[in-house]
Design a protein around this motif. Structure first.
Motif, PDB file in Angstrom:
ATOM      1  N   LEU A   1       0.839  -1.195   0.000  1.00  0.00           N
ATOM      2  CA  LEU A   1       0.000   0.000   0.000  1.00  0.00           C
ATOM      3  C   LEU A   1       0.878   1.251   0.000  1.00  0.00           C
ATOM      4  O   LEU A   1       0.633   2.197  -0.752  1.00  0.00           O
ATOM      5  CB  LEU A   1      -0.930   0.014   1.213  1.00  0.00           C
TER       6      LEU A   1
ATOM      7  N   GLY B   1       2.543   1.812  -3.308  1.00  0.00           N
ATOM      8  CA  GLY B   1       1.606   2.263  -4.321  1.00  0.00           C
ATOM      9  C   GLY B   1       0.968   3.593  -3.986  1.00  0.00           C
ATOM     10  O   GLY B   1      -0.046   3.953  -4.568  1.00  0.00           O
ATOM     11  N   ASP B   2       1.575   4.324  -3.070  1.00  0.00           N
ATOM     12  CA  ASP B   2       1.038   5.633  -2.666  1.00  0.00           C
ATOM     13  C   ASP B   2      -0.384   5.531  -2.144  1.00  0.00           C
ATOM     14  O   ASP B   2      -1.205   6.427  -2.358  1.00  0.00           O
ATOM     15  CB  ASP B   2       1.081   6.628  -3.836  1.00  0.00           C
ATOM     16  N   GLY B   3      -0.669   4.436  -1.476  1.00  0.00           N
ATOM     17  CA  GLY B   3      -2.033   4.205  -1.013  1.00  0.00           C
ATOM     18  C   GLY B   3      -2.416   4.991   0.224  1.00  0.00           C
ATOM     19  O   GLY B   3      -3.588   5.113   0.544  1.00  0.00           O
ATOM     20  N   PHE B   4      -1.418   5.509   0.924  1.00  0.00           N
ATOM     21  CA  PHE B   4      -1.708   6.273   2.134  1.00  0.00           C
ATOM     22  C   PHE B   4      -1.654   7.767   1.836  1.00  0.00           C
ATOM     23  O   PHE B   4      -0.798   8.229   1.082  1.00  0.00           O
ATOM     24  CB  PHE B   4      -0.704   5.940   3.236  1.00  0.00           C
ATOM     25  N   GLN B   5      -2.561   8.499   2.440  1.00  0.00           N
ATOM     26  CA  GLN B   5      -2.491   9.968   2.325  1.00  0.00           C
ATOM     27  C   GLN B   5      -1.222  10.440   3.021  1.00  0.00           C
ATOM     28  O   GLN B   5      -0.793   9.871   4.022  1.00  0.00           O
ATOM     29  CB  GLN B   5      -3.711  10.620   2.979  1.00  0.00           C
TER      30      GLN B   5
ATOM     31  N   THR C   1      -6.261  -1.198  -6.952  1.00  0.00           N
ATOM     32  CA  THR C   1      -5.129  -0.928  -6.066  1.00  0.00           C
ATOM     33  C   THR C   1      -3.928  -0.383  -6.821  1.00  0.00           C
ATOM     34  O   THR C   1      -3.058   0.232  -6.227  1.00  0.00           O
ATOM     35  CB  THR C   1      -4.706  -2.187  -5.297  1.00  0.00           C
ATOM     36  N   GLY C   2      -3.882  -0.613  -8.126  1.00  0.00           N
ATOM     37  CA  GLY C   2      -2.755  -0.122  -8.901  1.00  0.00           C
ATOM     38  C   GLY C   2      -2.948   1.282  -9.440  1.00  0.00           C
ATOM     39  O   GLY C   2      -2.022   1.847 -10.005  1.00  0.00           O
TER      40      GLY C   2
ATOM     41  N   ARG D   1      -4.003   5.432  -9.218  1.00  0.00           N
ATOM     42  CA  ARG D   1      -4.028   6.624  -8.363  1.00  0.00           C
ATOM     43  C   ARG D   1      -4.897   7.669  -9.029  1.00  0.00           C
ATOM     44  O   ARG D   1      -4.914   7.761 -10.244  1.00  0.00           O
ATOM     45  CB  ARG D   1      -2.628   7.188  -8.176  1.00  0.00           C
TER      46      ARG D   1
ATOM     47  N   ARG E   1      -5.116   2.235   8.962  1.00  0.00           N
ATOM     48  CA  ARG E   1      -4.042   1.751   8.088  1.00  0.00           C
ATOM     49  C   ARG E   1      -3.693   0.304   8.391  1.00  0.00           C
ATOM     50  O   ARG E   1      -3.390  -0.484   7.483  1.00  0.00           O
ATOM     51  CB  ARG E   1      -2.811   2.648   8.243  1.00  0.00           C
TER      52      ARG E   1
ATOM     53  N   ARG F   1      -6.510  -1.793   6.839  1.00  0.00           N
ATOM     54  CA  ARG F   1      -6.338  -1.872   5.394  1.00  0.00           C
ATOM     55  C   ARG F   1      -5.199  -2.826   5.051  1.00  0.00           C
ATOM     56  O   ARG F   1      -5.311  -3.634   4.125  1.00  0.00           O
ATOM     57  CB  ARG F   1      -6.015  -0.486   4.824  1.00  0.00           C
ATOM     58  N   SER F   2      -4.108  -2.711   5.789  1.00  0.00           N
ATOM     59  CA  SER F   2      -2.930  -3.524   5.496  1.00  0.00           C
ATOM     60  C   SER F   2      -3.207  -5.010   5.638  1.00  0.00           C
ATOM     61  O   SER F   2      -2.898  -5.798   4.740  1.00  0.00           O
ATOM     62  CB  SER F   2      -1.772  -3.120   6.409  1.00  0.00           C
TER      63      SER F   2
ATOM     64  N   HIS G   1      -5.929  -6.117   2.910  1.00  0.00           N
ATOM     65  CA  HIS G   1      -5.341  -6.060   1.576  1.00  0.00           C
ATOM     66  C   HIS G   1      -4.251  -7.119   1.422  1.00  0.00           C
ATOM     67  O   HIS G   1      -4.191  -7.826   0.412  1.00  0.00           O
ATOM     68  CB  HIS G   1      -4.766  -4.659   1.339  1.00  0.00           C
TER      69      HIS G   1
END
Lengths: 190, 190
Positions: free
Chosen positions: A157, A160-164, B104-105, B107, B145, B148-149, B152
């Motif tokens: 995550l 993949g820049d998934g976190f703000q 997920t890939g 943005r 987070r 999510r982690s 995911h």
DNA sequence: CGCCTTGGCTAATGGTGTTAGCTACAAGCT
DNA sequence: AGCTTGTAGCTAACACCATTAGCCAAGGCG
């Protein structure tokens, strides 16, 4: 035309570096060749094609990740080992997202595929971490899968820049490690 | 030549289905066209290219995952909500690996990209789950987070055949949910 | 010094994604 | 109804990629 002196290992390493830089999805034979100062078809003297090259990158990544985890866990135990392993994995993914993507996207193609043992080394180190918590036999496999899931999930995550960005990701990771540590310790002798 | 009556939504759905079946990496304009009974260039009347189509699949996947999670969390709370959300996400990834990989890939490409809100809906549902645990304000973002982690990570590892088959994966997932539930409850009022 | 393995080359093929431009379908207006 | 017009889907073409076949010289070994 002087020879470039390539072999499978050099090609694989160039491909791995390139994958880390531009992303595994954009990896191509032509870019690898360009980086090595060679025409594309020349690569086929050392490597079986893009799919095979990607597989080699996966083996390289798995081996390197295994090394990092082994070194991180060396000599420490319990929560310290957990934190060290977690940080080592996270750092590797941040530094080598292409290798890691190749590694997690690949499956061993047979019983003598070196990818199998390479992947196994990671599991061995994580099992060593868990051993420090004295879990019940039946909990071991579940705890291992949980550990793999959190670490893999967080690292991918983040990669993949998934976190703000506005809240500290480092702090979240420390919190996560602590969360897992507490949970595992609670199950220690139950 | 009778018209096929396509639009962006039909093309996107066909692409999403295809991605689920053969994997996102193998998704191609030609295969989508073939499935729709149309020649490849015709797709460009509805969609901007493969990259744009993949992005549309990502938005579709994010929206669908958001729906599933919203429905799963509806009317329950605490550990029940956690378990429902977790199973919903896991099931979605198993049923729609291609959509999930696209989601997920990807943005958001800008402030008005529909992907942003679509992804936000998942976070909203997970936040609702956590709300049932009465965490301290500072823990919220970290817990989110973490959640999510794990989810995911588990789902993608499973989708990628990352777990050995010989031990029950369902049991591991239940164990994981319980692990998270216990950990969150321990932090409830601290 | 000369052989001979072999690494890197050029040429060619099949498969992509993509653009340009044509044609004919079908909706909308009179 | 018929005519107009926007446009969906087509063919043709181009660039790029992976891959194979076959050539040729570099350089290790006798």
């Amino acid at each position: 035309m002087p020879r470039a002196g390539l072999d499978a290992a050099t090609v694989t390493e160039a491909a791995a570096d390139l994958a880390d830089e531009i992303g595994l999805a954009r990896l191509s034979m032509s870019l690898v060749a360009e980086r090595l100062g060679v025409k594309t078809p020349s690569l086929y003297k050392h490597v079986d094609g893009l799919a095979s090259l990607t597989h080699r990158v996966a083996v390289l990544g798995a081996t390197e990740v295994g090394d990092r985890l082994r070194d991180a866990v060396q000599g420490v135990s319990g929560g310290e080992a957990l934190a060290a392993a977690a940080q080592a994995l996270r750092l590797f993914v941040k530094e080598h997202p292409g290798r890691y993507a190749a590694t997690t996207g690949a499956r061993p193609a047979g019983p003598d595929d070196p990818l199998g043992p390479a992947l196994g080394r990671t599991l061995t180190s994580l099992e060593a971490v868990l051993r420090g918590y004295g879990l019940a036999e039946a909990d071991r496999i579940h705890a291992l899968r949980m550990l793999r899931s959190v670490l893999h999930g967080f690292a991918t995550l983040e990669a993949g820049d998934g976190f703000q960005i506005d809240t500290d990701v480092d702090a979240s990771f420390l919190w996560l490690i602590d969360f897992v540590d507490l949970g595992l310790r609670a199950r220690a002798s139950s």
